[in-house]
Scaffold this motif. Structure first.
Motif, PDB file in Angstrom:
ATOM      1  N   ALA A   7       0.838  -1.208   0.000  1.00  0.00           N
ATOM      2  CA  ALA A   7       0.000   0.000   0.000  1.00  0.00           C
ATOM      3  C   ALA A   7       0.866   1.249   0.000  1.00  0.00           C
ATOM      4  O   ALA A   7       0.576   2.226  -0.700  1.00  0.00           O
ATOM      5  CB  ALA A   7      -0.935  -0.010   1.207  1.00  0.00           C
ATOM      6  N   SER A   8       1.932   1.222   0.788  1.00  0.00           N
ATOM      7  CA  SER A   8       2.802   2.396   0.847  1.00  0.00           C
ATOM      8  C   SER A   8       3.548   2.607  -0.467  1.00  0.00           C
ATOM      9  O   SER A   8       3.821   3.741  -0.866  1.00  0.00           O
ATOM     10  CB  SER A   8       3.797   2.261   2.010  1.00  0.00           C
ATOM     11  OG  SER A   8       4.709   1.217   1.776  1.00  0.00           O
ATOM     12  N   LEU A   9       3.865   1.514  -1.149  1.00  0.00           N
ATOM     13  CA  LEU A   9       4.521   1.629  -2.452  1.00  0.00           C
ATOM     14  C   LEU A   9       3.596   2.289  -3.474  1.00  0.00           C
ATOM     15  O   LEU A   9       4.015   3.127  -4.266  1.00  0.00           O
ATOM     16  CB  LEU A   9       4.946   0.246  -2.970  1.00  0.00           C
ATOM     17  CG  LEU A   9       6.232  -0.352  -2.405  1.00  0.00           C
ATOM     18  CD1 LEU A   9       6.481  -1.712  -3.034  1.00  0.00           C
ATOM     19  CD2 LEU A   9       7.409   0.571  -2.660  1.00  0.00           C
ATOM     20  N   ARG A  10       2.337   1.895  -3.455  1.00  0.00           N
ATOM     21  CA  ARG A  10       1.372   2.489  -4.378  1.00  0.00           C
ATOM     22  C   ARG A  10       1.256   3.992  -4.139  1.00  0.00           C
ATOM     23  O   ARG A  10       1.151   4.785  -5.072  1.00  0.00           O
ATOM     24  CB  ARG A  10      -0.001   1.830  -4.198  1.00  0.00           C
ATOM     25  CG  ARG A  10      -0.093   0.412  -4.731  1.00  0.00           C
ATOM     26  CD  ARG A  10      -1.542  -0.008  -4.909  1.00  0.00           C
ATOM     27  NE  ARG A  10      -1.627  -1.394  -5.336  1.00  0.00           N
ATOM     28  CZ  ARG A  10      -1.847  -2.428  -4.532  1.00  0.00           C
ATOM     29  NH1 ARG A  10      -1.997  -2.221  -3.231  1.00  0.00           N
ATOM     30  NH2 ARG A  10      -1.907  -3.641  -5.000  1.00  0.00           N
ATOM     31  N   ALA A  11       1.289   4.352  -2.849  1.00  0.00           N
ATOM     32  CA  ALA A  11       1.146   5.758  -2.499  1.00  0.00           C
ATOM     33  C   ALA A  11       2.370   6.567  -2.894  1.00  0.00           C
ATOM     34  O   ALA A  11       2.269   7.749  -3.235  1.00  0.00           O
ATOM     35  CB  ALA A  11       0.890   5.892  -0.998  1.00  0.00           C
ATOM     36  N   ALA A  12       3.540   5.946  -2.843  1.00  0.00           N
ATOM     37  CA  ALA A  12       4.786   6.679  -3.093  1.00  0.00           C
ATOM     38  C   ALA A  12       5.233   6.658  -4.544  1.00  0.00           C
ATOM     39  O   ALA A  12       6.048   7.487  -4.959  1.00  0.00           O
ATOM     40  CB  ALA A  12       5.899   6.101  -2.214  1.00  0.00           C
ATOM     41  N   ALA A  13       4.716   5.715  -5.327  1.00  0.00           N
ATOM     42  CA  ALA A  13       5.206   5.518  -6.696  1.00  0.00           C
ATOM     43  C   ALA A  13       5.127   6.782  -7.550  1.00  0.00           C
ATOM     44  O   ALA A  13       6.023   7.068  -8.348  1.00  0.00           O
ATOM     45  CB  ALA A  13       4.432   4.386  -7.367  1.00  0.00           C
ATOM     46  N   GLY A  14       4.063   7.564  -7.368  1.00  0.00           N
ATOM     47  CA  GLY A  14       3.886   8.754  -8.194  1.00  0.00           C
ATOM     48  C   GLY A  14       4.939   9.820  -7.997  1.00  0.00           C
ATOM     49  O   GLY A  14       5.169  10.648  -8.881  1.00  0.00           O
ATOM     50  N   GLY A  15       5.602   9.808  -6.850  1.00  0.00           N
ATOM     51  CA  GLY A  15       6.595  10.835  -6.575  1.00  0.00           C
ATOM     52  C   GLY A  15       8.024  10.380  -6.771  1.00  0.00           C
ATOM     53  O   GLY A  15       8.956  11.096  -6.428  1.00  0.00           O
ATOM     54  N   MET A  16       8.194   9.180  -7.338  1.00  0.00           N
ATOM     55  CA  MET A  16       9.548   8.650  -7.538  1.00  0.00           C
ATOM     56  C   MET A  16      10.162   9.138  -8.842  1.00  0.00           C
ATOM     57  O   MET A  16       9.448   9.580  -9.752  1.00  0.00           O
ATOM     58  CB  MET A  16       9.510   7.115  -7.559  1.00  0.00           C
ATOM     59  CG  MET A  16       9.122   6.470  -6.254  1.00  0.00           C
ATOM     60  SD  MET A  16       9.100   4.655  -6.408  1.00  0.00           S
ATOM     61  CE  MET A  16       8.560   4.200  -4.765  1.00  0.00           C
ATOM     62  N   THR A  17      11.462   9.063  -8.934  1.00  0.00           N
ATOM     63  CA  THR A  17      12.148   9.372 -10.194  1.00  0.00           C
ATOM     64  C   THR A  17      11.741   8.322 -11.213  1.00  0.00           C
ATOM     65  O   THR A  17      11.305   7.214 -10.848  1.00  0.00           O
ATOM     66  CB  THR A  17      13.676   9.333 -10.004  1.00  0.00           C
ATOM     67  OG1 THR A  17      14.063   7.988  -9.659  1.00  0.00           O
ATOM     68  CG2 THR A  17      14.117  10.302  -8.926  1.00  0.00           C
ATOM     69  N   ALA A  19      13.387   6.214 -13.011  1.00  0.00           N
ATOM     70  CA  ALA A  19      14.078   4.930 -12.862  1.00  0.00           C
ATOM     71  C   ALA A  19      13.499   4.120 -11.707  1.00  0.00           C
ATOM     72  O   ALA A  19      13.256   2.916 -11.826  1.00  0.00           O
ATOM     73  CB  ALA A  19      15.570   5.158 -12.639  1.00  0.00           C
ATOM     74  N   LEU A  20      13.246   4.795 -10.571  1.00  0.00           N
ATOM     75  CA  LEU A  20      12.706   4.092  -9.412  1.00  0.00           C
ATOM     76  C   LEU A  20      11.237   3.751  -9.622  1.00  0.00           C
ATOM     77  O   LEU A  20      10.754   2.718  -9.129  1.00  0.00           O
ATOM     78  CB  LEU A  20      12.875   4.936  -8.147  1.00  0.00           C
ATOM     79  CG  LEU A  20      14.305   5.334  -7.764  1.00  0.00           C
ATOM     80  CD1 LEU A  20      14.330   5.860  -6.328  1.00  0.00           C
ATOM     81  CD2 LEU A  20      15.250   4.147  -7.890  1.00  0.00           C
ATOM     82  N   ALA A  21      10.532   4.594 -10.354  1.00  0.00           N
ATOM     83  CA  ALA A  21       9.120   4.328 -10.638  1.00  0.00           C
ATOM     84  C   ALA A  21       8.965   3.052 -11.453  1.00  0.00           C
ATOM     85  O   ALA A  21       8.016   2.277 -11.261  1.00  0.00           O
ATOM     86  CB  ALA A  21       8.503   5.511 -11.386  1.00  0.00           C
ATOM     87  N   LYS A  22       9.913   2.786 -12.365  1.00  0.00           N
ATOM     88  CA  LYS A  22       9.874   1.547 -13.162  1.00  0.00           C
ATOM     89  C   LYS A  22       9.963   0.328 -12.254  1.00  0.00           C
ATOM     90  O   LYS A  22       9.247  -0.655 -12.441  1.00  0.00           O
ATOM     91  CB  LYS A  22      11.037   1.527 -14.152  1.00  0.00           C
ATOM     92  CG  LYS A  22      10.902   2.469 -15.330  1.00  0.00           C
ATOM     93  CD  LYS A  22      12.106   2.302 -16.246  1.00  0.00           C
ATOM     94  CE  LYS A  22      12.032   3.242 -17.451  1.00  0.00           C
ATOM     95  NZ  LYS A  22      13.226   3.078 -18.316  1.00  0.00           N
ATOM     96  N   VAL A  23      10.846   0.412 -11.253  1.00  0.00           N
ATOM     97  CA  VAL A  23      10.996  -0.704 -10.320  1.00  0.00           C
ATOM     98  C   VAL A  23       9.721  -0.882  -9.516  1.00  0.00           C
ATOM     99  O   VAL A  23       9.213  -2.000  -9.356  1.00  0.00           O
ATOM    100  CB  VAL A  23      12.194  -0.461  -9.370  1.00  0.00           C
ATOM    101  CG1 VAL A  23      12.322  -1.620  -8.375  1.00  0.00           C
ATOM    102  CG2 VAL A  23      13.485  -0.305 -10.160  1.00  0.00           C
ATOM    103  N   ALA A  24       9.176   0.222  -9.004  1.00  0.00           N
ATOM    104  CA  ALA A  24       7.954   0.165  -8.195  1.00  0.00           C
ATOM    105  C   ALA A  24       6.794  -0.415  -8.987  1.00  0.00           C
ATOM    106  O   ALA A  24       6.042  -1.259  -8.486  1.00  0.00           O
ATOM    107  CB  ALA A  24       7.603   1.561  -7.690  1.00  0.00           C
ATOM    108  N   GLU A  25       6.621   0.026 -10.233  1.00  0.00           N
ATOM    109  CA  GLU A  25       5.530  -0.467 -11.067  1.00  0.00           C
ATOM    110  C   GLU A  25       5.642  -1.968 -11.314  1.00  0.00           C
ATOM    111  O   GLU A  25       4.641  -2.694 -11.305  1.00  0.00           O
ATOM    112  CB  GLU A  25       5.526   0.291 -12.399  1.00  0.00           C
ATOM    113  CG  GLU A  25       5.092   1.747 -12.270  1.00  0.00           C
ATOM    114  CD  GLU A  25       5.410   2.558 -13.517  1.00  0.00           C
ATOM    115  OE1 GLU A  25       5.877   1.956 -14.506  1.00  0.00           O
ATOM    116  OE2 GLU A  25       5.206   3.787 -13.496  1.00  0.00           O
ATOM    117  N   THR A  26       6.871  -2.438 -11.512  1.00  0.00           N
ATOM    118  CA  THR A  26       7.081  -3.865 -11.747  1.00  0.00           C
ATOM    119  C   THR A  26       6.763  -4.677 -10.499  1.00  0.00           C
ATOM    120  O   THR A  26       6.102  -5.716 -10.568  1.00  0.00           O
ATOM    121  CB  THR A  26       8.546  -4.127 -12.169  1.00  0.00           C
ATOM    122  OG1 THR A  26       8.836  -3.381 -13.351  1.00  0.00           O
ATOM    123  CG2 THR A  26       8.776  -5.607 -12.446  1.00  0.00           C
TER     124      THR A  26
END
Length: 275
Positions: A7-17, A19-26
């Protein structure tokens, strides 16, 4: 344990760089699959880099990828326990079924030509050192035992310092078999890299096809059923590795039929050890 990680990853994904957003989405798209991936595999699947995966984990408050996977494994295991609580199952039957699946999948993963090459290189070695850390040490000991049964000079080294010293004195006439389910154990990768730098033939046995260990070995044989941080030493993973070892020994005896006589001799040598 980090609470509500997904849940916290979903909330934070939008504010990531990016490169990091790609990892979070995967990770969010396939959390269960992530548990079975090495850092190399996640980086490749997400279209990022190992450095980005490490930075992603640290930004979430973890020391590294394994720490992150452990927290996620606990969270997912808790969710699965809630789902399964109303469905009693036979644990023995479940073990048998998973073992059968693991063996059949390993059969499909085994590259026969690689087994042939590995057997040839091991037969041509003067000595074979087998190393694995923690649960993989059990598999390494089994391999050394099987090698001894067919008359090969072999030993299992469960201590990382001893394995490192052995690798440091390796030669072109020796072989090292490094066993690591994750393929990411620091000691295992270090021993493999050092032994290969000395000219020894280095064979890896792992449950991951893309890993730091596979990258530094001359050849890697892949078993099915990768482990998660909560399933280290799991029965399906181990039985898959044992299948590879027995397939390797069978090929060695096929190439050198005289090894069958060694089995007879080693059996006779310990015949008085039984009642």
């Amino acid at each position: 344990m980090k609470q509500a990680l997904i849940a916290s990853l979903r909330a934070a994904a939008g504010g990531m760089t990016p490169a990091l957003a790609k990892v979070a989405e995967t990770v969010l798209a396939q959390p269960q699959a992530t548990l079975y991936q090495s850092i190399t595999e996640l980086a490749e699947v997400s279209g990022s880099s190992e450095a980005s995966v490490m930075r992603f984990c640290r930004e979430q408050g973890f020391t590294g990828f394994q720490d992150f996977k452990l927290a996620m494994a606990k969270e997912l295991a808790g969710e699965q326990l809630e789902k399964d609580s109303a469905e009693p199952a036979d644990d023995i039957q479940r073990l048998v079924e998973t073992a059968v699946v693991a063996l059949r999948e390993t059969e499909q993963l085994i590259v026969r030509e690689d087994v042939t090459t590995a057997a040839q290189r091991l037969l041509g070695s003067q000595a074979i050192d087998c190393f694995g850390a923690a649960a993989s040490a059990v598999t390494a000991q089994y391999l050394a035992y099987k090698m001894t049964r067919i008359g090969m000079l072999s030993r299992a080294l469960a201590d990382a310092h001893l394995a490192t010293m052995a690798a440091g004195t390796a030669t072109k006439a020796t072989a090292h078999v490094i066993i690591s389910s994750s393929g990411s154990t620091v000691d295992s990768v270090g021993v493999a890299k050092l032994a290969r730098s000395r000219g020894a033939f280095v064979l890896g046995i792992s449950n991951r096809s893309k890993s730091p260990l596979a990258a530094v070995c001359d050849l890697t044989l892949i078993a099915s059923w990768p482990e998660t941080p909560l399933t280290g030493g799991a029965f399906p993973s181990k039985i898959s590795q044992l299948l590879i070892i027995d397939a390797l020994l069978a090929e060695m005896m096929r190439q050198d039929p005289g090894r069958m006589a060694m089995i007879q001799r080693t059996a006779e040598s310990v015949s008085d050890r039984s009642f």
